[in-house]
Design an enzyme around this catalytic site. Structure first.
Site, PDB file in Angstrom:
ATOM      1  N   ASP A 191       0.844  -1.184   0.000  1.00  0.00           N
ATOM      2  CA  ASP A 191       0.000   0.000   0.000  1.00  0.00           C
ATOM      3  C   ASP A 191       0.879   1.233   0.000  1.00  0.00           C
ATOM      4  O   ASP A 191       1.946   1.251   0.618  1.00  0.00           O
ATOM      5  CB  ASP A 191      -0.913   0.014   1.234  1.00  0.00           C
ATOM      6  CG  ASP A 191      -0.121   0.087   2.520  1.00  0.00           C
ATOM      7  OD1 ASP A 191      -0.003   1.194   3.094  1.00  0.00           O
ATOM      8  OD2 ASP A 191       0.421  -0.946   2.948  1.00  0.00           O
ATOM      9  N   SER A 192       0.449   2.266  -0.724  1.00  0.00           N
ATOM     10  CA  SER A 192       1.133   3.550  -0.752  1.00  0.00           C
ATOM     11  C   SER A 192       2.591   3.386  -1.204  1.00  0.00           C
ATOM     12  O   SER A 192       2.830   2.898  -2.313  1.00  0.00           O
ATOM     13  CB  SER A 192       1.015   4.230   0.619  1.00  0.00           C
ATOM     14  OG  SER A 192       1.317   5.597   0.525  1.00  0.00           O
ATOM     15  N   ALA A 193       3.568   3.737  -0.365  1.00  0.00           N
ATOM     16  CA  ALA A 193       4.968   3.530  -0.742  1.00  0.00           C
ATOM     17  C   ALA A 193       5.249   2.050  -0.998  1.00  0.00           C
ATOM     18  O   ALA A 193       6.063   1.701  -1.858  1.00  0.00           O
ATOM     19  CB  ALA A 193       5.885   4.066   0.347  1.00  0.00           C
TER      20      ALA A 193
END
Length: 316
Positions: free
Chosen positions: A164-166
């Site tokens: 998720d995300s990074a």
């Protein structure tokens, strides 16, 4: 009384949970909690921690559902946590709880990678650590020794990456590396990118009306990767990568959230991957009314449960 030089803040990412001071001190005030590995009394999911590389301290948390039948191998998910490359760990309660649920629902084995974080370890160190973890996982496909949960229970023809995300940014870049370099003994079937942290020099979609959010995203990228080529660096703007179409899997699921600044980057990734000549299938799921990584903070809401089901379906 005047504050000392050591109290001067050089980088203030308070919204993320991080400040850096002139004397080099790093103050993290979010994403610092950890929980030990465990056996979940409700689901029977077990977890344990392993050290992959004692020299660098690279480690991971492994998850396994109720001890499976050794004659029926299970899919494997390699997971990369989020946190802007600089907060959270594989041992954070957010990720421990999420992966416990995912393992129980999907009946899979998970390796959650604890890569080293910026700014103490600027990018590309997190990418290097993540690739080392992926290769360590792959080594179990033919090794006589090694981690029993991987050696005895994993179907190495059904391997997935997610984050998720990074961590979604890392998952994409690891998938690209598999496509370019190969991964002996492993078939990477698919990648799940949840609210991926991608960017670019030119604003797209809602970035044009949220220039403060766009500036924060760009500044964070340069902070975690000081030697990068700016916001159009292919590691941050994968569409700019001439090797974009070399992604080493046959399917991708991109999850976005309606209120997330990064939503349009997820849509852009999907549309450009379809046009790139890659040849696989890319799906997108948008959660209406939700913001960035909502499923970690509110895992029992309807949208989080729907997302979990979609991810489970994608991997099975």
């Amino acid at each position: 009384m005047a504050s000392s030089i050591s109290d001067e803040v050089t980088h203030d990412f308070s919204i993320l949970g991080l400040r850096v001071y002139k004397d080099g001190r790093v103050d993290r005030f979010k994403g610092t909690d950890t929980v030990p590995p465990s056996t979940n009394p409700e689901t029977g999911v077990q977890s344990k921690d392993v050290v992959i590389d004692p020299e660098t301290g690279l480690s991971a948390r492994l998850y396994i559902p109720r001890i499976p039948n050794p004659h029926r191998k299970l899919p494997l998910l390699v997971y990369f946590h989020g946190g802007g490359f600089c907060i959270e760990t594989a041992f954070s309660p957010l990720y421990h709880n999420y992966l416990n649920s995912l393992v129980a629902e999907a009946n899979i084995i998970v390796v959650s990678v604890d890569y080293r974080r910026a700014p103490e370890h600027p990018l590309p160190i997190a990418y290097d650590d993540s690739w080392a973890a992926v290769k360590w996982v792959a080594s179990h496909s033919s090794a006589a020794a090694g981690e029993v949960w991987l050696k005895d229970y994993v179907d190495f023809d059904r391997v997935f990456f997610s984050g998720d995300s990074a961590g979604a940014n890392i998952a994409h870049n690891m998938g690209l590396r598999v496509g370019l370099e190969g991964l002996d003994g492993v078939k990477l079937v698919g990648i799940v990118l949840v609210h991926p942290y991608f960017g670019g020099n030119d604003p797209i979609g809602n970035e044009g009306t949220n220039l403060i959010g766009k500036a924060f995203s760009d500044q964070l990228w340069v902070f975690v990767y000081p030697s990068c080529n700016g916001s159009d660096d292919p590691l941050f703007n994968p569409v700019k990568d001439p090797k974009f179409s070399s992604l080493g899997c046959g399917k991708v699921l991109v999850c976005v959230a309606e209120k997330d600044l990064l939503k349009d980057r997820g849509w852009y990734y999907k549309e450009e991957l379809e046009k790139s000549g890659w040849g696989g299938v890319v799906e997108l799921m948008e959660a209406k009314g939700e913001d960035h990584v909502f499923h970690l903070f509110n895992p029992t809401c309807d949208n989080a449960l729907a997302k979990l089901k979609r991810v489970v379906s994608f991997m099975n």
